[in-house]
Design a protein around this motif. Structure first.
Motif, PDB file in Angstrom:
ATOM      1  N   ARG A 195       0.808  -1.221   0.000  1.00  0.00           N
ATOM      2  CA  ARG A 195       0.000   0.000   0.000  1.00  0.00           C
ATOM      3  C   ARG A 195       0.840   1.269   0.000  1.00  0.00           C
ATOM      4  O   ARG A 195       0.298   2.373  -0.104  1.00  0.00           O
ATOM      5  N   ILE A 196       2.162   1.114   0.172  1.00  0.00           N
ATOM      6  CA  ILE A 196       3.035   2.291   0.247  1.00  0.00           C
ATOM      7  C   ILE A 196       4.093   2.176  -0.855  1.00  0.00           C
ATOM      8  O   ILE A 196       5.060   1.411  -0.723  1.00  0.00           O
ATOM      9  N   PRO A 197       3.930   2.899  -1.944  1.00  0.00           N
ATOM     10  CA  PRO A 197       4.884   2.822  -3.056  1.00  0.00           C
ATOM     11  C   PRO A 197       6.315   3.141  -2.622  1.00  0.00           C
ATOM     12  O   PRO A 197       6.550   4.071  -1.850  1.00  0.00           O
ATOM     13  N   GLY A 198       7.255   2.335  -3.069  1.00  0.00           N
ATOM     14  CA  GLY A 198       8.658   2.571  -2.788  1.00  0.00           C
ATOM     15  C   GLY A 198       9.149   2.036  -1.452  1.00  0.00           C
ATOM     16  O   GLY A 198      10.312   2.216  -1.114  1.00  0.00           O
ATOM     17  N   ARG A 199       8.292   1.380  -0.698  1.00  0.00           N
ATOM     18  CA  ARG A 199       8.682   0.827   0.597  1.00  0.00           C
ATOM     19  C   ARG A 199       8.669  -0.693   0.540  1.00  0.00           C
ATOM     20  O   ARG A 199       7.817  -1.287  -0.122  1.00  0.00           O
ATOM     21  N   THR A 200       9.620  -1.300   1.250  1.00  0.00           N
ATOM     22  CA  THR A 200       9.670  -2.754   1.315  1.00  0.00           C
ATOM     23  C   THR A 200       9.107  -3.225   2.644  1.00  0.00           C
ATOM     24  O   THR A 200       9.025  -2.454   3.609  1.00  0.00           O
TER      25      THR A 200
END
Length: 73
Positions: free
Chosen positions: A52-57
């Motif tokens: 749900r959070i672009p760019g986060r792993t």
């Protein structure tokens, strides 16, 4: 003595890695809010939260959560 030199080299490498990882753990207020809401809904399903959070792993989010909200101390 070469062992001592090698140890100090490893330590400096580790501190640089930790610094770059710490910078990644800076989350915006919106990201923090979303992480908290998602955690309350689905628990420790980090990969779903990361989706749900672009760019986060998932690893970044889990590390952020445990460093910020861990109660094991």
């Amino acid at each position: 003595m070469s062992d001592l030199d090698h140890s100090s080299y490893d330590t400096s490498l580790d501190s640089r890695e930790e610094t770059s990882q710490d910078l990644k753990l800076e989350f915006s207020e919106d990201e923090e809010s979303l992480i908290i809401r998602m955690y309350n809904l689905i628990g420790e399903r980090w990969s779903l939260i990361a989706g749900r959070i672009p760019g986060r792993t998932a690893e970044e989010i889990e590390k952020y959560w445990t460093s910020r909200y861990s109660t094991s101390e």
